[in-house]
Write an enzyme that holds these catalytic residues in place. Structure first.
Site, PDB file in Angstrom:
ATOM      1  N   HIS A 157       0.660  12.821  -6.704  1.00  0.00           N
ATOM      2  CA  HIS A 157       0.119  11.935  -5.664  1.00  0.00           C
ATOM      3  C   HIS A 157       1.021  10.717  -5.467  1.00  0.00           C
ATOM      4  O   HIS A 157       0.540   9.588  -5.269  1.00  0.00           O
ATOM      5  CB  HIS A 157      -1.300  11.504  -6.023  1.00  0.00           C
ATOM      6  CG  HIS A 157      -2.183  11.263  -4.834  1.00  0.00           C
ATOM      7  ND1 HIS A 157      -3.263  12.060  -4.538  1.00  0.00           N
ATOM      8  CD2 HIS A 157      -2.155  10.323  -3.855  1.00  0.00           C
ATOM      9  CE1 HIS A 157      -3.862  11.605  -3.444  1.00  0.00           C
ATOM     10  NE2 HIS A 157      -3.199  10.550  -3.013  1.00  0.00           N
ATOM     11  N   ALA A 176       1.474  14.567   3.489  1.00  0.00           N
ATOM     12  CA  ALA A 176       0.320  13.842   4.032  1.00  0.00           C
ATOM     13  C   ALA A 176       0.356  12.392   3.564  1.00  0.00           C
ATOM     14  O   ALA A 176       0.159  12.105   2.388  1.00  0.00           O
ATOM     15  CB  ALA A 176      -0.972  14.510   3.586  1.00  0.00           C
ATOM     16  N   ARG A 181       6.952   8.731   1.520  1.00  0.00           N
ATOM     17  CA  ARG A 181       7.380   7.355   1.770  1.00  0.00           C
ATOM     18  C   ARG A 181       8.596   7.259   2.689  1.00  0.00           C
ATOM     19  O   ARG A 181       8.618   6.384   3.568  1.00  0.00           O
ATOM     20  CB  ARG A 181       7.635   6.638   0.448  1.00  0.00           C
ATOM     21  CG  ARG A 181       6.357   6.344  -0.350  1.00  0.00           C
ATOM     22  CD  ARG A 181       6.690   5.584  -1.630  1.00  0.00           C
ATOM     23  NE  ARG A 181       5.501   5.264  -2.412  1.00  0.00           N
ATOM     24  CZ  ARG A 181       5.024   6.016  -3.413  1.00  0.00           C
ATOM     25  NH1 ARG A 181       5.633   7.172  -3.715  1.00  0.00           N
ATOM     26  NH2 ARG A 181       3.947   5.646  -4.086  1.00  0.00           N
ATOM     27  N   VAL A 187      11.607  12.551  -3.896  1.00  0.00           N
ATOM     28  CA  VAL A 187      12.713  13.135  -3.127  1.00  0.00           C
ATOM     29  C   VAL A 187      13.279  12.069  -2.197  1.00  0.00           C
ATOM     30  O   VAL A 187      12.610  11.607  -1.274  1.00  0.00           O
ATOM     31  CB  VAL A 187      12.242  14.360  -2.325  1.00  0.00           C
ATOM     32  CG1 VAL A 187      13.372  14.889  -1.444  1.00  0.00           C
ATOM     33  CG2 VAL A 187      11.732  15.448  -3.260  1.00  0.00           C
ATOM     34  N   ARG A 188      14.511  11.682  -2.453  1.00  0.00           N
ATOM     35  CA  ARG A 188      15.163  10.638  -1.662  1.00  0.00           C
ATOM     36  C   ARG A 188      16.547  11.041  -1.160  1.00  0.00           C
ATOM     37  O   ARG A 188      17.131  10.338  -0.348  1.00  0.00           O
ATOM     38  CB  ARG A 188      15.309   9.349  -2.489  1.00  0.00           C
ATOM     39  CG  ARG A 188      13.993   8.744  -2.969  1.00  0.00           C
ATOM     40  CD  ARG A 188      13.147   8.223  -1.812  1.00  0.00           C
ATOM     41  NE  ARG A 188      11.944   7.550  -2.274  1.00  0.00           N
ATOM     42  CZ  ARG A 188      10.782   8.161  -2.504  1.00  0.00           C
ATOM     43  NH1 ARG A 188      10.683   9.480  -2.314  1.00  0.00           N
ATOM     44  NH2 ARG A 188       9.723   7.486  -2.909  1.00  0.00           N
ATOM     45  N   TYR A 202       0.833  -1.204   0.000  1.00  0.00           N
ATOM     46  CA  TYR A 202       0.000   0.000   0.000  1.00  0.00           C
ATOM     47  C   TYR A 202       0.866   1.251   0.000  1.00  0.00           C
ATOM     48  O   TYR A 202       0.638   2.184  -0.773  1.00  0.00           O
ATOM     49  CB  TYR A 202      -0.947   0.016   1.205  1.00  0.00           C
ATOM     50  CG  TYR A 202      -1.602   1.363   1.379  1.00  0.00           C
ATOM     51  CD1 TYR A 202      -2.647   1.760   0.545  1.00  0.00           C
ATOM     52  CD2 TYR A 202      -1.150   2.265   2.339  1.00  0.00           C
ATOM     53  CE1 TYR A 202      -3.221   3.018   0.671  1.00  0.00           C
ATOM     54  CE2 TYR A 202      -1.719   3.518   2.472  1.00  0.00           C
ATOM     55  CZ  TYR A 202      -2.753   3.886   1.638  1.00  0.00           C
ATOM     56  OH  TYR A 202      -3.309   5.140   1.756  1.00  0.00           O
ATOM     57  N   THR A 231      -6.473  18.508  -1.854  1.00  0.00           N
ATOM     58  CA  THR A 231      -6.085  17.566  -2.905  1.00  0.00           C
ATOM     59  C   THR A 231      -7.099  17.626  -4.034  1.00  0.00           C
ATOM     60  O   THR A 231      -8.301  17.463  -3.811  1.00  0.00           O
ATOM     61  CB  THR A 231      -6.002  16.139  -2.335  1.00  0.00           C
ATOM     62  OG1 THR A 231      -4.964  16.100  -1.345  1.00  0.00           O
ATOM     63  CG2 THR A 231      -5.692  15.125  -3.419  1.00  0.00           C
TER      64      THR A 231
END
Length: 370
Positions: A260, A79, A315, A294-295, A26, A158
């Site tokens: 999203h 969010a 994430r 963005v990591r 998910y 959103t």
């Protein structure tokens, strides 16, 4: 002994073996073939940094402002719904970490902790409220008013979810909330996505959206929202310059360039690739933010160089939360902060004000997969 995790990819790799498969899927997955999911991350490598030399970078100031509120760094928490699936403390752990780090948190309407609980857990944290427009406008109105009462500083509405994207992993897993959880901002079982509700045999969340969220959402609803609240309004989900111009005409205070997390329409561009178009379209009239892919600290630098005021991460926060709760979230934010600090220093930037578009150029040999 816990493993030593030193970058965001370490966290994701580790929690894959920790989280229940349907929960990990998910959080991780995107829509359809997940082309945009991969491109959101890969696109940053198409933009190359051109650092300035012989600048005094002995002291680096990362601080900036978002919608008039000071933050310690231009890295904020986006969010992400239903965080108690990742850790028992869920959104409460996340807001406490944000409070410690001096950055902002956007709370999902679909949180597994209530607006009030999050405010109590992080009374000094900078908090914003994410909003969906429900078929019953009174539901959306109440969320806005509760957020106002609890000291949230902006509404992020959103606009890219008239229906839920086709998230194939969720369909395969027949995704539902675990039995002990519910969306705590709602009272009835149906609105709270409770396991006691009837959400079909496929993706339960897709059925929830079809039942509850208004697909007739239009610019008139932005006007309605503008009349409803004096809080700053940010439109979340804009990917076109003409939509950005229209948002400005409707009195919004900011635009969050977002697809999203690649979870809605697969095949749209990576957000970093459309950011320059949005920045140009708004002509400095509103603040522009970015999420998606963005990591690394260099990703943050590239986004700011292309005109974003700040970035939002989703994430990576979940991976930190799943690993070690509040401490895990704080550690993830610390990693991104220190990577960004180093990227600024190595690019000759003493503060965020001197980050500009001369620092980045798109690799002419790079071809987008989208």
């Amino acid at each position: 002994m816990l493993p030593r995790l030193v970058c965001i990819s370490d966290y994701e790799q580790h929690v894959r073996s920790v989280l229940q498969k349907s929960v990990y899927d998910y959080y991780r997955s995107g829509a359809n073939d997940q082309e945009t999911l991969a491109d959101n991350i890969q696109a940053f490598s198409r933009w190359k940094l051109y650092p300035r030399m012989l600048r005094n970078v002995a002291d680096i100031d990362l601080s900036t402002s978002v919608l008039g509120q000071r933050v310690s760094m231009p890295i904020c928490v986006g969010a992400t719904a239903m965080q108690c699936m990742a850790h028992v403390d869920g959104e409460l752990a996340t807001v406490r970490a944000c409070q410690t780090m001096g950055t902002g948190m956007m709370l999902s309407s679909w949180a597994t902790s209530s607006i009030e609980e999050v405010a109590e857990a992080g009374p000094e944290a900078l908090r914003w409220m994410q909003l969906y427009i429900y078929k019953d406008r009174e539901i959306s109105r109440q969320i806005v008013k509760r957020a106002e009462k609890q000291g949230y500083k902006a509404i992020f509405v959103t606009v890219d979810t008239p229906y839920l994207g086709n998230r194939i992993d969720d369909v395969r897993n027949r995704f539902k909330l675990p039995p002990q959880l519910r969306m705590k901002n709602f009272e009835t079982n149906d609105l709270a996505f409770s396991p006691k509700g009837n959400f079909g045999d496929n993706s339960g969340l897709a059925e929830y959206v079809a039942q509850a969220i208004d697909p007739s959402l239009s610019w008139d609803d932005i006007t309605w929202l503008r009349r409803l609240t004096s809080l700053p309004i940010v439109v979340k989900g804009i990917l076109r310059g003409d939509d950005a111009k229209e948002a400005v005409k409707h009195g919004v205070d900011g635009i969050l360039v977002s697809n999203h997390g690649a979870r809605q329409l697969d095949g749209v561009p990576a957000t970093i690739d459309v950011l320059p178009e949005i920045v140009e379209a708004v002509e400095g009239k509103v603040e522009v933010f970015l999420d998606g892919g963005v990591r690394k600290g260099t990703d943050v630098l590239k986004a700011l160089a292309l005109g974003a005021k700040a970035v939002f991460v989703g994430r990576p926060i979940i991976w930190g939360l799943a690993f070690q709760g509040e401490k895990g979230v704080q550690d993830v934010l610390e990693i991104l902060k220190e990577e960004f600090r180093l990227a600024m220093a190595l690019s000759g930037c003493q503060n965020v004000k001197v980050i500009d578009k001369t620092l980045v150029r798109k690799n002419p040999l790079a071809v987008s997969k989208i």
